[in-house]
Design an enzyme around this catalytic site. Structure first.
Site, PDB file in Angstrom:
ATOM      1  CD  GLU A   1     -12.268   4.889 -14.649  1.00 38.81           C
ATOM      2  OE1 GLU A   1     -11.269   5.271 -15.291  1.00 38.81           O
ATOM      3  OE2 GLU A   1     -12.569   3.697 -14.491  1.00 38.81           O
TER       4      GLU A   1
ATOM      5  CE  LYS B   1     -11.814   5.402  -4.662  1.00 34.97           C
ATOM      6  NZ  LYS B   1     -12.524   4.490  -3.796  1.00 34.97           N
TER       7      LYS B   1
ATOM      8  CG  ASP C   1     -18.573   2.868  -1.726  1.00 36.86           C
ATOM      9  OD1 ASP C   1     -17.547   2.237  -1.407  1.00 36.86           O
ATOM     10  OD2 ASP C   1     -19.289   3.476  -0.911  1.00 36.86           O
TER      11      ASP C   1
ATOM     12  CE1 TYR D   1     -10.565  -0.738 -10.936  1.00 35.20           C
ATOM     13  CE2 TYR D   1     -12.941  -0.645 -10.645  1.00 35.20           C
ATOM     14  CZ  TYR D   1     -11.679  -0.901 -10.140  1.00 35.20           C
ATOM     15  OH  TYR D   1     -11.539  -1.327  -8.853  1.00 35.20           O
TER      16      TYR D   1
ATOM     17  CE  LYS E   1     -13.063   8.672  -1.392  1.00 35.19           C
ATOM     18  NZ  LYS E   1     -12.209   8.047  -0.397  1.00 35.19           N
TER      19      LYS E   1
ATOM     20  CB  CYS F   1      -3.108   5.942  31.823  1.00 30.23           C
ATOM     21  SG  CYS F   1      -3.683   4.592  30.786  1.00 30.23           S
TER      22      CYS F   1
ATOM     23  CB  CYS G   1      -2.013   1.339  33.482  1.00 33.04           C
ATOM     24  SG  CYS G   1      -1.087   2.778  32.933  1.00 33.04           S
TER      25      CYS G   1
ATOM     26  CB  CYS H   1      -0.548   6.138  29.103  1.00 34.94           C
ATOM     27  SG  CYS H   1      -0.014   4.815  30.181  1.00 34.94           S
TER      28      CYS H   1
ATOM     29  CB  CYS I   1      -0.204   0.967  30.012  1.00 30.14           C
ATOM     30  SG  CYS I   1      -1.859   1.458  29.484  1.00 30.14           S
TER      31      CYS I   1
HETATM   32  S1  IVH Z   1      -8.325   2.233 -10.705  1.00 29.65           S
HETATM   33  C1  IVH Z   1      -3.972   1.282  -9.852  1.00 29.65           C
HETATM   34  N1  IVH Z   1     -10.807   2.904 -11.137  1.00 29.65           N
HETATM   35  O1  IVH Z   1     -10.888   2.303  -5.534  1.00 29.65           O
HETATM   36  C2  IVH Z   1      -5.334   1.827  -9.896  1.00 29.65           C
HETATM   37  N2  IVH Z   1     -10.235   2.037  -8.997  1.00 29.65           N
HETATM   38  O2  IVH Z   1      -9.335   3.622  -3.474  1.00 29.65           O
HETATM   39  C3  IVH Z   1      -6.352   0.779  -9.774  1.00 29.65           C
HETATM   40  N3  IVH Z   1     -12.132   1.801  -7.482  1.00 29.65           N
HETATM   41  O3  IVH Z   1      -8.676  -0.318  -4.945  1.00 29.65           O
HETATM   42  C4  IVH Z   1      -7.647   1.301  -9.418  1.00 29.65           C
HETATM   43  N4  IVH Z   1     -13.661   2.538  -8.861  1.00 29.65           N
HETATM   44  O4  IVH Z   1     -11.082  -0.902  -5.663  1.00 29.65           O
HETATM   45  C5  IVH Z   1      -9.928   2.421 -10.245  1.00 29.65           C
HETATM   46  N5  IVH Z   1     -12.976   3.470 -11.666  1.00 29.65           N
HETATM   47  C6  IVH Z   1     -12.097   2.996 -10.798  1.00 29.65           C
HETATM   48  C7  IVH Z   1     -12.476   2.600  -9.509  1.00 29.65           C
HETATM   49  C8  IVH Z   1     -11.508   2.122  -8.626  1.00 29.65           C
HETATM   50  C9  IVH Z   1     -13.431   2.065  -7.648  1.00 29.65           C
HETATM   51  C10 IVH Z   1     -11.557   1.292  -6.225  1.00 29.65           C
HETATM   52  C11 IVH Z   1     -10.556   0.182  -6.368  1.00 29.65           C
HETATM   53  C12 IVH Z   1      -9.320   0.671  -5.664  1.00 29.65           C
HETATM   54  C13 IVH Z   1      -9.879   1.713  -4.766  1.00 29.65           C
HETATM   55  C14 IVH Z   1      -8.831   2.724  -4.380  1.00 29.65           C
END
Ligand code: IVH
Length: 702
Positions: free
Chosen positions: A126, A128, A130, A238, A326, A420, A423, A443, A449
């Site tokens: 799914e 991720k 932002d 999610y 990512k 440094c 300092c 340093c 320092c």
């Molecule tokens: S699952 C234990 N699913 O990404 C797992 N997270 O980098 C719980 N996030 O803190 C997260 N989309 O804020 C999950 N489809 C998705 C997500 C997601 C964004 C975020 C979430 C998490 C962060 C980790």
């Protein structure tokens, strides 16, 4: 305008239309009032709209809109946000950057669970999102609390604000929800809404937001929920935290349930039987990225079976059953104006590129790291060059390469500083016993320092360590410049030291005032009792971060016994004390060496002593004490048949046992599977209790 039809004369169709019109008008009136400071309705007309909306909803409850104005406004938050402890911690995700990383993720799971190649491992994919994560607690189907992630354990109470989001149901729809459940997901802002918001902000002469994520965070953290209500915030559910009863057996089933209860879930969520299919989903989602209408920064994969998720558990802050794949970082070209040197809290000197500001993936970048002098030499980068820079997520942007083809008439090569810049102490690259120079120049000024001292102090009060509200980098620098705080213990003697230094009381300082001074004092006092792990993190010892500190806290429980062991290890290397430190699974020689190095320094010893007069270190949480194996030192050897070695170790740790890699006089239990060899012999000779895997499982059975 014609008089509207009386509520009792409305039929269903016209009622539906009327509710839509009212929702829009009320929203517009709110925006005019709160955002633009230019109300276009009288209070009476506005109230009449709300009244009418309520009356129609009362007559046709099933027509009530998800974004009904009735639900849009909560009670204003008056003074900051309260704290909420999550029922279960909100975890982060480990990252994968390549298909090979994803393959390895799959292989790791198979190894951990002991799955044969023939057995199917279904994983979900799914986007991720932002945005920022949010945890919603529902009791008997009603929203009772909303909390931001915070440090993962404790977040901020944003209930009033979150309840204004139309994507967040105030009561759960459908059926089958547990009596108590924490639902987790991401608050975000769509790109179009973000552009529109910034247009409005700019027109009103206010600061615009950097990107949709910041705008979403800003929107959710408004002091007045009425303002949040005006922000076009959205939410995808999610995941979940604590639940009073299980409600699904797979991730897919759980997501379907969330949808049924009235949450928006991501339409691109799908389950996959092979890694190849998972990677195809990644490519597919990447291709759709620009058209989604909201920012995503990768694809999240999760193990579908929930029983496997719980067997896999977590390592440090990451679940073993999920990973974020990512998207590649964003890049841009700009000019290098200067190379500055930054001094860190351990004295390391980092060259930083000062750049002509450039936008990379929507964020203006004017600094980038050059890592170290070898890297500068490798890149052959010089002041005045054009460079390609890269920004990935929240990490510091970095310089990738010089882009100029014309190499004539360039600036001089970079000269690493011999002293440094902060300092003036010699700055050197240490050479190890194999004759290899450390990549970092350091340093040698130590605690003379100013940069090292202030960086250490900032670290000491930071969120991961003592977490003192109202004491940030700016305040530390101010107190340091005035000679009031030059060591951690001084923070706890603040008023006395202010007086000693001849300054007026804090309440009279510019930018403080009585309220902030009182608040700061209260926040400091609240940390006079500090958890073991936070205290250790705060000392800022190299190689002793969050995970390691946590392990020591859980295993030693008492600060005094831990520190005695460290001191004893200093006096006698390879001693029993050192072995006790090393016996902890996850602790290696590097951490121990850094601890010893720190403890041997007389100045540190003195600092610790005075600091401990000011604060009490609370006992670490021995993980669980009410299990048969809590506090016992356990060693696994031979082949395990019912679970993998990693799983067995993780489970034992969860139950409060200390897992060690070698058998010694301290070992309580040896779990020996077929093929056990020397460890079994040693255990027998030492009279250590030896169990088969089955006996072990019986012992730990609840
Ligand atoms: S699952 C234990 N699913 O990404 C797992 N997270 O980098 C719980 N996030 O803190 C997260 N989309 O804020 C999950 N489809 C998705 C997500 C997601 C964004 C975020 C979430 C998490 C962060 C980790």
């Amino acid at each position: 305008m014609r008089d509207p039809i009386a509520v009792e004369d409305l039929d269903e169709k016209s009622a539906r239309k009327e509710l839509a019109r009212l929702s829009m008008e009320i929203r517009a009136a709110d925006a005019a009032y709160y955002q633009d400071d230019a109300p276009h309705l009288s209070d009476a007309d506005y109230d009449a709209l709300r009244q009418r909306n309520l009356a129609i909803e009362a007559r046709f409850p099933h027509l009530k809109r998800k974004d009904s104005p009735t639900d849009q406004i909560g009670a204003p938050i008056t003074d900051g946000f309260g704290k909420i402890e999550h029922g279960l911690p909100m975890l982060s995700l480990d990252n994968a950057f390549s298909p090979a990383d994803v393959e390895e993720f799959g292989a790791r799971i198979r190894r951990f669970l002991g799955l044969s190649d023939a057995e199917a491992l279904v994983l979900t994919a799914e986007p991720k999102i932002d945005g920022l994560s949010l945890s919603l607690t529902y009791e008997s189907g009603a929203l009772v609390r909303a909390a931001t992630r915070g440090d993962g354990r404790v977040g901020e109470d944003v209930t009033a604000n979150a309840s204004t989001l139309s994507d967040i149901p105030k009561t759960l729809a459908g059926s089958g929800w547990p009596d108590r459940i924490e639902i987790r997901g991401e608050v975000y802002m769509a790109n179009e809404d973000f552009a529109e918001l910034n247009r409005l902000e700019e027109a009103a002469g206010r600061k615009t937001y950097m990107n949709p994520r910041n705008a979403a965070a800003g929107g959710l953290r408004q002091k007045d929920p009425k303002i949040t209500a005006q922000r076009p915030l959205k939410f995808f559910a999610y995941a979940w935290g604590e639940t009073s009863k299980p409600f699904a057996t797979t991730q897919s089933e759980a997501v379907a349930q969330l949808t049924g209860w009235g949450f928006a879930t991501n339409p691109l969520f799908a389950a996959h039987k092979t890694i190849a299919s998972l990677l195809a989903a990644y490519r597919d989602i990447s291709e759709q990225r620009a058209e989604l209408g909201y920012d995503i920064d990768g694809v999240v994969y999760k193990v579908d079976r929930l029983d496997w998720q719980s067997r896999l558990g977590q390592v440090s802050r990451f679940p073993r059953w999920a990973i974020a794949h990512k998207f590649p970082a964003e890049k841009a070209i700009t000019k290098l104006e200067a190379i500055d040197i930054q001094v860190g809290r351990t004295g390391s000197l980092t060259p930083v590129a000062r750049l002509v500001p450039v936008t990379v993936g929507g964020v203006v970048v004017s600094n980038a790291t050059l890592h170290n002098e070898d890297e500068i030499e490798r890149l052959d980068v010089r002041v005045g060059d054009h460079v390609e820079i890269q920004r990935a997520g929240d990490v510091i942007p970095q310089v990738l390469r010089v882009t100029d083809s014309d190499r004539d008439g360039r600036g001089d090569p970079f000269q690493p500083p011999e002293r440094c810049p902060e300092c003036g102490s010699p700055a050197v690259r240490l050479v190890d016993e194999n004759g290899e120079a450390d990549v970092r120049r350091r340093c040698t000024g130590g605690l003379i320092c100013p940069a090292q001292i202030t960086e250490r102090l900032k670290h000491f009060v930071s969120r991961k360590a003592l977490d003192i509200d109202g004491l940030g980098g700016k305040q530390i620098e101010l107190f340091y410049e005035r000679g009031i705080v030059t060591a951690p213990q001084h923070i706890f003697q603040l008023d006395a030291r202010i007086e000693q230094a001849g300054y007026p009381p804090l309440a009279e300082w510019d930018g403080f005032g009585k309220t902030s001074a009182d608040k700061l004092r209260a926040a400091i006092d609240a940390r006079r009792n500090v958890p073991f792990d936070r205290f250790l993190i705060g000392l800022g010892i190299r190689n002793v971060g969050q995970t390691i500190s946590n392990l020591f806290a859980r295993n030693f429980v008492q600060w005094s016994s831990f520190w005695s062991a460290v001191e004893a290890a200093c006096d006698a290397p390879d001693s029993e004390a050192e072995q006790a430190l090393l016996a902890i699974d996850g602790i290696g020689q590097t951490a121990i060496n850094s601890l010893k190095e720190f403890a041997r320094e007389a100045a540190n010893e003195e600092m610790l002593e005075t600091l401990l007069n000011e604060v009490t270190v609370l006992d670490g949480e021995a993980p669980t004490t009410d299990t048969a194996v809590a506090g016992k030192t356990v060693v696994f050897t031979g082949t395990l048949e019912r679970m993998t070695r990693d799983e067995a170790k993780a489970q034992a740790t969860r139950l409060g046992a200390k897992v060690s890699g070698s058998v010694s006089g301290k070992t309580d239990i040896l779990v020996a599977g077929p093929g056990a060899g020397s460890k079994l012999k040693k255990a027998e000779s030492l009279g250590v209790q030896v169990l088969t895997e089955t006996e072990w499982l019986e012992l730990i059975a609840p």
